[in-house]
Design a protein around this motif. Structure first.
Motif, PDB file in Angstrom:
ATOM      1  N   SER A  13       2.376  25.027  15.335  1.00  0.00           N
ATOM      2  CA  SER A  13       2.577  24.820  13.780  1.00  0.00           C
ATOM      3  C   SER A  13       3.528  23.644  13.554  1.00  0.00           C
ATOM      4  CB  SER A  13       3.214  26.229  13.571  1.00  0.00           C
ATOM      5  OG  SER A  13       4.504  26.505  14.015  1.00  0.00           O
ATOM      6  N   VAL A  14       4.486  23.431  14.541  1.00  0.00           N
ATOM      7  CA  VAL A  14       5.483  22.302  14.378  1.00  0.00           C
ATOM      8  C   VAL A  14       4.974  21.077  14.549  1.00  0.00           C
ATOM      9  CG1 VAL A  14       7.541  21.181  15.325  1.00  0.00           C
ATOM     10  CG2 VAL A  14       7.447  23.667  15.296  1.00  0.00           C
ATOM     11  N   THR A  15       4.070  20.903  15.498  1.00  0.00           N
ATOM     12  CA  THR A  15       3.104  19.649  15.601  1.00  0.00           C
ATOM     13  C   THR A  15       2.270  19.365  14.386  1.00  0.00           C
ATOM     14  OG1 THR A  15       1.328  20.281  16.768  1.00  0.00           O
ATOM     15  CG2 THR A  15       3.166  19.789  18.147  1.00  0.00           C
ATOM     16  N   TRP A  16       1.851  20.298  13.968  1.00  0.00           N
ATOM     17  CA  TRP A  16       0.729  20.167  12.629  1.00  0.00           C
ATOM     18  C   TRP A  16       1.741  19.951  11.355  1.00  0.00           C
ATOM     19  CZ3 TRP A  16      -3.327  24.701  13.816  1.00  0.00           C
ATOM     20  CH2 TRP A  16      -4.298  23.958  14.709  1.00  0.00           C
ATOM     21  N   THR A  17       3.038  20.277  11.229  1.00  0.00           N
ATOM     22  CA  THR A  17       3.740  20.056  10.294  1.00  0.00           C
ATOM     23  C   THR A  17       4.076  18.483  10.300  1.00  0.00           C
ATOM     24  OG1 THR A  17       5.341  21.902  10.356  1.00  0.00           O
ATOM     25  CG2 THR A  17       6.077  20.120   9.369  1.00  0.00           C
ATOM     26  N   ALA A  18       4.090  17.995  11.051  1.00  0.00           N
ATOM     27  CA  ALA A  18       4.169  16.225  11.506  1.00  0.00           C
ATOM     28  C   ALA A  18       2.795  15.750  10.849  1.00  0.00           C
ATOM     29  CB  ALA A  18       4.668  16.056  12.782  1.00  0.00           C
ATOM     30  N   THR A  19       1.773  16.493  11.629  1.00  0.00           N
ATOM     31  CA  THR A  19       0.450  15.719  11.427  1.00  0.00           C
ATOM     32  C   THR A  19       0.007  15.893   9.938  1.00  0.00           C
ATOM     33  OG1 THR A  19      -0.334  16.762  13.145  1.00  0.00           O
ATOM     34  CG2 THR A  19      -2.123  16.183  11.695  1.00  0.00           C
ATOM     35  N   ALA A  20       0.580  16.867   9.065  1.00  0.00           N
ATOM     36  CA  ALA A  20       0.346  16.919   7.656  1.00  0.00           C
ATOM     37  C   ALA A  20       0.975  15.884   6.901  1.00  0.00           C
ATOM     38  CB  ALA A  20       0.847  18.360   6.976  1.00  0.00           C
ATOM     39  N   LEU A  21       2.382  15.619   7.338  1.00  0.00           N
ATOM     40  CA  LEU A  21       3.137  14.648   6.485  1.00  0.00           C
ATOM     41  C   LEU A  21       2.278  13.223   6.814  1.00  0.00           C
ATOM     42  CD1 LEU A  21       6.653  16.135   7.443  1.00  0.00           C
ATOM     43  CD2 LEU A  21       5.605  16.069   5.381  1.00  0.00           C
ATOM     44  N   PHE A  22       2.160  12.974   8.110  1.00  0.00           N
ATOM     45  CA  PHE A  22       1.479  11.565   8.435  1.00  0.00           C
ATOM     46  C   PHE A  22       0.233  11.703   7.880  1.00  0.00           C
ATOM     47  CE2 PHE A  22       3.827  11.668  12.504  1.00  0.00           C
ATOM     48  CZ  PHE A  22       4.849  10.704  12.297  1.00  0.00           C
ATOM     49  N   SER A  23      -0.564  12.717   7.758  1.00  0.00           N
ATOM     50  CA  SER A  23      -2.038  12.659   7.179  1.00  0.00           C
ATOM     51  C   SER A  23      -2.146  12.312   5.792  1.00  0.00           C
ATOM     52  CB  SER A  23      -2.595  13.643   7.387  1.00  0.00           C
ATOM     53  OG  SER A  23      -2.859  13.962   9.072  1.00  0.00           O
ATOM     54  N   GLU A  24      -1.046  12.908   4.859  1.00  0.00           N
ATOM     55  CA  GLU A  24      -0.939  12.570   3.370  1.00  0.00           C
ATOM     56  C   GLU A  24      -0.797  11.075   3.141  1.00  0.00           C
ATOM     57  OE1 GLU A  24       1.524  13.694  -0.522  1.00  0.00           O
ATOM     58  OE2 GLU A  24       1.975  14.873   1.299  1.00  0.00           O
ATOM     59  N   VAL A  25       0.211  10.454   4.001  1.00  0.00           N
ATOM     60  CA  VAL A  25       0.284   9.246   3.887  1.00  0.00           C
ATOM     61  C   VAL A  25      -0.705   8.167   4.073  1.00  0.00           C
ATOM     62  CG1 VAL A  25       1.772   7.121   4.547  1.00  0.00           C
ATOM     63  CG2 VAL A  25       2.758   9.352   4.139  1.00  0.00           C
ATOM     64  N   SER A 232      -5.953  -3.219   9.320  1.00  0.00           N
ATOM     65  CA  SER A 232      -4.940  -4.425   8.948  1.00  0.00           C
ATOM     66  C   SER A 232      -3.836  -3.664   8.128  1.00  0.00           C
ATOM     67  CB  SER A 232      -5.774  -5.555   8.172  1.00  0.00           C
ATOM     68  OG  SER A 232      -6.247  -4.919   6.913  1.00  0.00           O
ATOM     69  N   ASP A 233      -3.962  -2.430   7.800  1.00  0.00           N
ATOM     70  CA  ASP A 233      -2.816  -1.714   6.955  1.00  0.00           C
ATOM     71  C   ASP A 233      -1.878  -1.236   7.988  1.00  0.00           C
ATOM     72  OD1 ASP A 233      -0.987  -0.146   5.485  1.00  0.00           O
ATOM     73  OD2 ASP A 233      -2.802   0.637   4.067  1.00  0.00           O
ATOM     74  N   GLY A 234      -0.869  -2.039   8.168  1.00  0.00           N
ATOM     75  CA  GLY A 234       0.317  -1.428   9.058  1.00  0.00           C
ATOM     76  C   GLY A 234       0.834  -0.237   9.034  1.00  0.00           C
ATOM     77  N   ARG A 235       1.356  -0.047   7.797  1.00  0.00           N
ATOM     78  CA  ARG A 235       1.782   1.358   7.267  1.00  0.00           C
ATOM     79  C   ARG A 235       0.920   2.410   7.466  1.00  0.00           C
ATOM     80  NH1 ARG A 235       4.472   3.603   1.664  1.00  0.00           N
ATOM     81  NH2 ARG A 235       5.328   5.377   2.518  1.00  0.00           N
ATOM     82  N   GLY A 236      -0.281   2.178   7.190  1.00  0.00           N
ATOM     83  CA  GLY A 236      -1.293   3.388   7.085  1.00  0.00           C
ATOM     84  C   GLY A 236      -1.526   3.525   8.633  1.00  0.00           C
ATOM     85  N   MET A 237      -1.856   2.242   9.435  1.00  0.00           N
ATOM     86  CA  MET A 237      -2.360   2.745  10.961  1.00  0.00           C
ATOM     87  C   MET A 237      -1.171   3.528  11.783  1.00  0.00           C
ATOM     88  SD  MET A 237      -5.193   1.927  11.765  1.00  0.00           S
ATOM     89  CE  MET A 237      -4.880   2.013  13.537  1.00  0.00           C
ATOM     90  N   ARG A 238       0.218   3.086  11.443  1.00  0.00           N
ATOM     91  CA  ARG A 238       1.306   3.907  11.830  1.00  0.00           C
ATOM     92  C   ARG A 238       1.223   5.321  11.562  1.00  0.00           C
ATOM     93  NH1 ARG A 238       4.241  -0.991  10.655  1.00  0.00           N
ATOM     94  NH2 ARG A 238       4.949   0.007   8.533  1.00  0.00           N
ATOM     95  N   ALA A 239       0.925   5.564  10.387  1.00  0.00           N
ATOM     96  CA  ALA A 239       0.869   7.066  10.049  1.00  0.00           C
ATOM     97  C   ALA A 239      -0.432   7.612  10.446  1.00  0.00           C
ATOM     98  CB  ALA A 239       0.726   7.112   8.254  1.00  0.00           C
ATOM     99  N   ALA A 240      -1.459   7.023  10.646  1.00  0.00           N
ATOM    100  CA  ALA A 240      -2.883   7.648  11.631  1.00  0.00           C
ATOM    101  C   ALA A 240      -2.467   7.805  12.932  1.00  0.00           C
ATOM    102  CB  ALA A 240      -3.859   6.651  11.221  1.00  0.00           C
ATOM    103  N   ILE A 241      -1.692   6.814  13.488  1.00  0.00           N
ATOM    104  CA  ILE A 241      -1.494   6.938  14.905  1.00  0.00           C
ATOM    105  C   ILE A 241      -0.382   8.319  15.142  1.00  0.00           C
ATOM    106  CG2 ILE A 241       0.009   6.127  16.787  1.00  0.00           C
ATOM    107  CD1 ILE A 241      -1.109   3.391  16.024  1.00  0.00           C
ATOM    108  N   GLY A 242       0.469   8.459  14.168  1.00  0.00           N
ATOM    109  CA  GLY A 242       1.382   9.692  14.313  1.00  0.00           C
ATOM    110  C   GLY A 242       0.477  10.692  13.831  1.00  0.00           C
ATOM    111  N   ALA A 243      -0.220  10.981  12.971  1.00  0.00           N
ATOM    112  CA  ALA A 243      -1.145  12.126  12.704  1.00  0.00           C
ATOM    113  C   ALA A 243      -2.269  12.353  14.111  1.00  0.00           C
ATOM    114  CB  ALA A 243      -2.084  11.764  11.606  1.00  0.00           C
ATOM    115  N   THR A 244      -2.754  11.288  14.586  1.00  0.00           N
ATOM    116  CA  THR A 244      -3.597  11.450  15.703  1.00  0.00           C
ATOM    117  C   THR A 244      -2.926  12.152  16.820  1.00  0.00           C
ATOM    118  OG1 THR A 244      -4.809   9.575  15.237  1.00  0.00           O
ATOM    119  CG2 THR A 244      -5.160  10.242  17.340  1.00  0.00           C
ATOM    120  N   VAL A 245      -1.578  11.609  17.311  1.00  0.00           N
ATOM    121  CA  VAL A 245      -0.941  12.087  18.474  1.00  0.00           C
ATOM    122  C   VAL A 245      -0.502  13.782  18.226  1.00  0.00           C
ATOM    123  CG1 VAL A 245       1.155  11.899  19.759  1.00  0.00           C
ATOM    124  CG2 VAL A 245      -0.072   9.881  19.347  1.00  0.00           C
ATOM    125  N   THR A 246      -0.026  13.856  17.067  1.00  0.00           N
ATOM    126  CA  THR A 246       0.565  15.263  16.911  1.00  0.00           C
ATOM    127  C   THR A 246      -0.675  16.321  16.317  1.00  0.00           C
ATOM    128  OG1 THR A 246       0.746  14.709  14.352  1.00  0.00           O
ATOM    129  CG2 THR A 246       2.671  14.555  15.986  1.00  0.00           C
TER     130      THR A 246
END
Length: 310
Positions: A13-25, A232-246
Motif C-alpha cells: 500500500s505504501v509503494t502504491w501510494t508512490a505509484t499513484a502520485l507518479f502516475s497522475e503526473v 522525449s518528455d524528461g519530466r514525464g519519463m521520470r514520473a513514468a519510471i517512478g510509477a514503473t518501479v513502485t
C-alpha cells in the motif's frame, strides 16, 4: 514468520501510494494508453534483469500452459482493463479520488476468491474489511461546498472508470493467485531464492500480456507515433519510471507474494490503505488541505486493520 502476508500487503500500500502520485503526473502528460505501454516495457526490462540475476534465465522458466493461461487472464483483467480504467480516472478525477474507488478491490477480491477458490473469511476479518473501507471512504469524502450532504462532484465517466479500476484489480489479484498455484505445481519451490522469484516470474507473464494488448490498442487508434514524443518528455519519463518501479515491478510482485501467505480479501483490504497514505504526500507535495475528518478516517481505518490480526 507470523502475519508475513499481511505485512507484505501493508508495504504494498505504501509503494502504491508512490505509484499513484507518479502516475497522475505521467498520465496527464502522456495519456493513459501511452503511459501503460511505457510502464509495461520498462517493467519487462526490470523483471528480465531480476530473473536473470537470481534464476539464470531472463524469462519465466518452466511455467506450464495452465500458469500462462491464468496469469495472462490476470494481466488482461488487472492490467489491460483495470489499469486502463485507473489511469484514465487519474486524468479525469486525480489520484486521490482514483484511489478512493480502489477500495472496491477488496470486495471484488473476496467475491472472486469465494467463487474461484472457495476461500472463507472469519467474522473478525469481514468486520475489519468493512471498518477499514468505511474509514477510507470517510477520509476522502467531504461536504460539497459547505452543504450538509456529501458529494464527490465527479463526472460520471470518471466515476465509472474508478469503479472499473477497483473491480479489475481485485479480480486480477485472485486470478494471479490461481496462476501462481499452477506455476508452483509445474516448478516446485525448493529453496528460498525460487520462492522469492516466483511472484516476479508471474508478474512478467502478466506484463507480457498487458504489453501486447496495450500496443494493439495504441496501434488501432493510430497513436503509436505518440511514444516518440513521450520518450522525449524528461519530466514525464521520470514520473513514468517512478510509477514503473513502485508499481508493476515492486508493488505488483509483492502483491502476488502477499496473496500466497494470506486470504485474497484480507491482502486486498490491507493494500487498499493507499487512500490513507496518500493524504500526507498530497499535503506536502501538492499543498492539499487535510481535514480533521480525513484524519479521523485514517484512525478508523487503522482500527479496522487491527481486526485482521486477532
Amino acid at each position: 514468520m507470523e502475519y508475513i502476508g499481511e505485512s507484505i500487503a501493508l508495504f504494498v500500500s505504501v509503494t502504491w501510494t508512490a505509484t499513484a502520485l507518479f502516475s497522475e503526473v505521467a498520465s496527464k502528460r502522456f495519456g493513459a494508453i501511452q503511459l501503460n505501454v511505457i510502464r509495461m516495457a520498462l517493467s519487462l526490462v526490470l523483471l528480465m534483469v531480476t530473473l536473470w540475476i537470481f534464476t539464470g534465465a531472463p524469462y519465466p522458466r518452466g511455467a506450464g500452459g495452465d500458469a500462462w493461461l491464468w496469469l495472462s487472464l490476470s494481466g488482461l483483467v488487472g492490467y489491460v482493463f483495470g489499469d486502463y480504467c485507473l489511469f484514465n480516472a487519474y486524468i479525469l478525477i486525480g489520484s486521490r479520488f482514483g484511489q478512493l474507488f480502489m477500495t472496491l478491490a477488496p470486495l471484488a477480491a473476496a467475491a472472486a476468491g469465494w467463487a474461484l477458490l472457495g476461500e472463507r473469511m472469519s467474522g473478525a476479518a469481514v468486520l475489519g474489511m468493512l471498518i477499514t473501507m468505511f474509514g477510507i471512504g470517510m477520509s476522502v469524502l467531504g461536504k460539497a461546498d459547505g452543504k450538509a450532504r456529501f458529494s464527490l462532484k465527479l463526472p460520471i465517466k470518471g466515476l465509472l472508470l474508478g469503479i472499473g479500476a477497483g473491480i479489475g484489480q481485485g479480480v486480477g489479484l485472485v486470478l494471479s493467485k490461481i496462476g501462481m498455484e499452477y506455476y508452483e505445481m509445474n516448478v516446485p519451490v525448493t529453496d528460498a531464492v525460487n520462492e522469492m522469484m516466483l511472484p516476479f516470474a508471474s508478474t512478467m507473464i502478466r506484463a507480457i500480456t498487458g504489453m501486447v494488448f496495450f500496443v494493439i490498442i495504441l496501434a488501432r487508434s493510430g497513436k503509436l507515433g505518440d511514444l516518440r514524443r513521450c520518450v522525449s518528455d524528461g519530466r514525464g519519463m521520470r514520473a513514468a519510471i517512478g510509477a514503473t518501479v513502485t508499481g508493476p515491478f515492486i508493488g505488483v510482485a509483492l502483491s502476488l507474494m502477499a496473496v500466497r501467505y494470506t486470504e485474497s480479501g484480507v491482502a486486498q483490504t490491507l493494500m487498499a490503505l493507499t487512500p490513507i497514505f496518500i493524504l500526507l504526500p498530497s499535503y506536502l507535495l501538492f499543498h492539499q488541505r487535510v481535514t480533521m475528518r480525513e484524519m479521523l478516517g485514517a484512525i478508523i481505518s487503522v482500527a479496522g486493520v487491527s481486526l485482521f490480526f486477532l
